[in-house]
Scaffold this motif. Structure first.
Motif, PDB file in Angstrom:
ATOM      1  N   ILE A  30       0.822  -1.211   0.000  1.00  0.00           N
ATOM      2  CA  ILE A  30       0.000   0.000   0.000  1.00  0.00           C
ATOM      3  C   ILE A  30       0.856   1.261   0.000  1.00  0.00           C
ATOM      4  N   TRP A  31       2.014   1.210   0.653  1.00  0.00           N
ATOM      5  CA  TRP A  31       2.895   2.373   0.750  1.00  0.00           C
ATOM      6  C   TRP A  31       3.453   2.737  -0.622  1.00  0.00           C
ATOM      7  N   PHE A  32       3.771   1.728  -1.408  1.00  0.00           N
ATOM      8  CA  PHE A  32       4.307   1.953  -2.748  1.00  0.00           C
ATOM      9  C   PHE A  32       3.197   2.394  -3.700  1.00  0.00           C
ATOM     10  N   ALA A  33       1.974   1.949  -3.421  1.00  0.00           N
ATOM     11  CA  ALA A  33       0.836   2.417  -4.209  1.00  0.00           C
ATOM     12  C   ALA A  33       0.664   3.926  -4.014  1.00  0.00           C
ATOM     13  N   GLY A  34       0.896   4.411  -2.797  1.00  0.00           N
ATOM     14  CA  GLY A  34       0.851   5.860  -2.545  1.00  0.00           C
ATOM     15  C   GLY A  34       1.889   6.600  -3.372  1.00  0.00           C
ATOM     16  N   GLY A  35       3.075   6.043  -3.437  1.00  0.00           N
ATOM     17  CA  GLY A  35       4.130   6.636  -4.252  1.00  0.00           C
ATOM     18  C   GLY A  35       3.768   6.615  -5.722  1.00  0.00           C
ATOM     19  N   ALA A  36       3.167   5.537  -6.189  1.00  0.00           N
ATOM     20  CA  ALA A  36       2.754   5.429  -7.587  1.00  0.00           C
ATOM     21  C   ALA A  36       1.650   6.434  -7.903  1.00  0.00           C
ATOM     22  N   LEU A  37       0.746   6.667  -6.954  1.00  0.00           N
ATOM     23  CA  LEU A  37      -0.323   7.646  -7.149  1.00  0.00           C
ATOM     24  C   LEU A  37       0.248   9.053  -7.327  1.00  0.00           C
ATOM     25  N   VAL A  38       1.203   9.417  -6.472  1.00  0.00           N
ATOM     26  CA  VAL A  38       1.843  10.730  -6.585  1.00  0.00           C
ATOM     27  C   VAL A  38       2.573  10.846  -7.922  1.00  0.00           C
ATOM     28  N   SER A  39       3.284   9.815  -8.316  1.00  0.00           N
ATOM     29  CA  SER A  39       4.016   9.838  -9.582  1.00  0.00           C
ATOM     30  C   SER A  39       3.059   9.892 -10.774  1.00  0.00           C
ATOM     31  N   PHE A  40       1.931   9.223 -10.678  1.00  0.00           N
ATOM     32  CA  PHE A  40       0.904   9.284 -11.723  1.00  0.00           C
ATOM     33  C   PHE A  40       0.426  10.726 -11.891  1.00  0.00           C
ATOM     34  N   ALA A  41       0.148  11.394 -10.763  1.00  0.00           N
ATOM     35  CA  ALA A  41      -0.296  12.792 -10.822  1.00  0.00           C
ATOM     36  C   ALA A  41       0.793  13.683 -11.419  1.00  0.00           C
ATOM     37  N   LEU A  42       2.041  13.444 -11.062  1.00  0.00           N
ATOM     38  CA  LEU A  42       3.152  14.223 -11.617  1.00  0.00           C
ATOM     39  C   LEU A  42       3.287  13.992 -13.119  1.00  0.00           C
ATOM     40  N   ALA A  43       3.082  12.753 -13.561  1.00  0.00           N
ATOM     41  CA  ALA A  43       3.155  12.463 -14.995  1.00  0.00           C
ATOM     42  C   ALA A  43       2.054  13.190 -15.748  1.00  0.00           C
ATOM     43  N   LEU A  44       0.864  13.210 -15.171  1.00  0.00           N
ATOM     44  CA  LEU A  44      -0.243  13.944 -15.801  1.00  0.00           C
ATOM     45  C   LEU A  44       0.042  15.436 -15.865  1.00  0.00           C
ATOM     46  N   ALA A  45       0.767  15.943 -14.855  1.00  0.00           N
ATOM     47  CA  ALA A  45       1.111  17.371 -14.811  1.00  0.00           C
ATOM     48  C   ALA A  45       2.281  17.703 -15.731  1.00  0.00           C
ATOM     49  N   GLY A  46       2.926  16.689 -16.296  1.00  0.00           N
ATOM     50  CA  GLY A  46       4.006  16.923 -17.232  1.00  0.00           C
ATOM     51  C   GLY A  46       5.392  16.952 -16.628  1.00  0.00           C
ATOM     52  N   ALA A  47       5.547  16.443 -15.405  1.00  0.00           N
ATOM     53  CA  ALA A  47       6.862  16.432 -14.752  1.00  0.00           C
ATOM     54  C   ALA A  47       7.803  15.461 -15.456  1.00  0.00           C
ATOM     55  N   ASP A  48       9.067  15.753 -15.372  1.00  0.00           N
ATOM     56  CA  ASP A  48      10.110  14.901 -15.939  1.00  0.00           C
ATOM     57  C   ASP A  48      10.077  13.524 -15.277  1.00  0.00           C
ATOM     58  N   PHE A  49      10.444  12.477 -16.033  1.00  0.00           N
ATOM     59  CA  PHE A  49      10.405  11.111 -15.505  1.00  0.00           C
ATOM     60  C   PHE A  49      11.301  10.949 -14.281  1.00  0.00           C
ATOM     61  N   LEU A  50      12.466  11.590 -14.273  1.00  0.00           N
ATOM     62  CA  LEU A  50      13.367  11.503 -13.126  1.00  0.00           C
ATOM     63  C   LEU A  50      12.701  12.063 -11.871  1.00  0.00           C
ATOM     64  N   VAL A  51      11.979  13.168 -12.020  1.00  0.00           N
ATOM     65  CA  VAL A  51      11.236  13.752 -10.895  1.00  0.00           C
ATOM     66  C   VAL A  51      10.169  12.772 -10.420  1.00  0.00           C
ATOM     67  N   GLN A  52       9.483  12.147 -11.351  1.00  0.00           N
ATOM     68  CA  GLN A  52       8.455  11.161 -10.992  1.00  0.00           C
ATOM     69  C   GLN A  52       9.059  10.003 -10.206  1.00  0.00           C
ATOM     70  N   LEU A  53      10.187   9.510 -10.681  1.00  0.00           N
ATOM     71  CA  LEU A  53      10.845   8.370 -10.045  1.00  0.00           C
ATOM     72  C   LEU A  53      11.341   8.725  -8.651  1.00  0.00           C
ATOM     73  N   VAL A  54      11.972   9.883  -8.507  1.00  0.00           N
ATOM     74  CA  VAL A  54      12.462  10.322  -7.199  1.00  0.00           C
ATOM     75  C   VAL A  54      11.292  10.512  -6.233  1.00  0.00           C
ATOM     76  N   CYS A  55      10.215  11.133  -6.704  1.00  0.00           N
ATOM     77  CA  CYS A  55       9.043  11.323  -5.834  1.00  0.00           C
ATOM     78  C   CYS A  55       8.407   9.995  -5.445  1.00  0.00           C
ATOM     79  N   PHE A  56       8.378   9.043  -6.389  1.00  0.00           N
ATOM     80  CA  PHE A  56       7.863   7.710  -6.062  1.00  0.00           C
ATOM     81  C   PHE A  56       8.643   7.114  -4.900  1.00  0.00           C
TER      82      PHE A  56
END
Length: 146
Positions: A30-56
Motif C-alpha cells: 500500500i505504501w508503494f501504491a501511494g508513491g505510484a499515485l503521486v508519480s501518476f499525478a506528476l506524470a499527468l502534470a508533465g513532470a520529468d520522468f526523473l522527478v516522478q521516479l524520485v518522488c515515487f
C-alpha cells in the motif's frame, strides 16, 4: 517515453500494487501504491520522468516509515493474543514445587502444564500456591506468588 505512456505506466503500477494489497491484506504494498499515485499525478502534470521516479521513492519510503507503525497498531487493536504471550498476567497453580536452584517446578495455566521458575532466584514456591505469569523465557514461565 511520452507523458501519456508514463502516466499509464504509473497507473498500471498503482492498480497492480493495490491488487496485491487487496489479496494479501498485509500492509505490504500500500505504501508503494501511494508513491505510484503521486508519480501518476506528476506524470499527468508533465513532470520529468526523473522527478516522478524520485518522488515515487521518497513518498513510498516516507509512507512506509511514518505511517506503517500506526496503521499496524490500528489494524491489530482488536486482535486477541493467541500465542504464548497471552499467558503473561494469567493466574496459574503450582503443580510441582518451584525451586530455581534445583531447576524444578511446574504450573498449570488454562489447563496446560508448563515448566516454571520463580522471579526470585532464592525463594521457592510450594505446590498448590497461586502465581501470576510475569514473562516467558524460552519454554519456561517466569512466575511470582499472588
Amino acid at each position: 517515453m511520452g507523458m501519456d505512456m508514463q502516466a499509464a505506466g504509473w497507473l498500471i503500477l498503482l492498480v497492480v500494487l493495490l491488487g496485491i494489497e487487496a489479496l494479501t491484506l498485509g500492509l505490504t504494498t500500500i505504501w508503494f501504491a501511494g508513491g505510484a499515485l503521486v508519480s501518476f499525478a506528476l506524470a499527468l502534470a508533465g513532470a520529468d520522468f526523473l522527478v516522478q521516479l524520485v518522488c515515487f521513492c521518497i513518498v513510498s519510503v516516507v509512507l512506509l516509515v511514518f505511517t506503517r507503525p500506526a496503521a499496524v497498531r490500528w489494524l491489530n487493536r482488536d486482535r486477541a493474543k493467541t500465542n504464548a504471550d497471552s499467558l503473561i498476567g494469567a493466574s496459574a497453580v503450582v503443580t510441582e514445587p518451584i525451586d530455581n536452584l534445583a531447576g524444578t517446578g511446574q504450573v498449570q495455566v488454562r489447563g496446560q502444564e508448563w515448566t516454571a521458575r520463580s522471579v526470585s532466584e532464592e525463594a521457592g514456591i510450594p505446590a498448590g500456591r497461586q502465581v501470576i505469569v510475569q514473562e516467558i523465557r524460552g519454554v519456561k514461565l517466569i512466575v511470582k506468588e499472588e
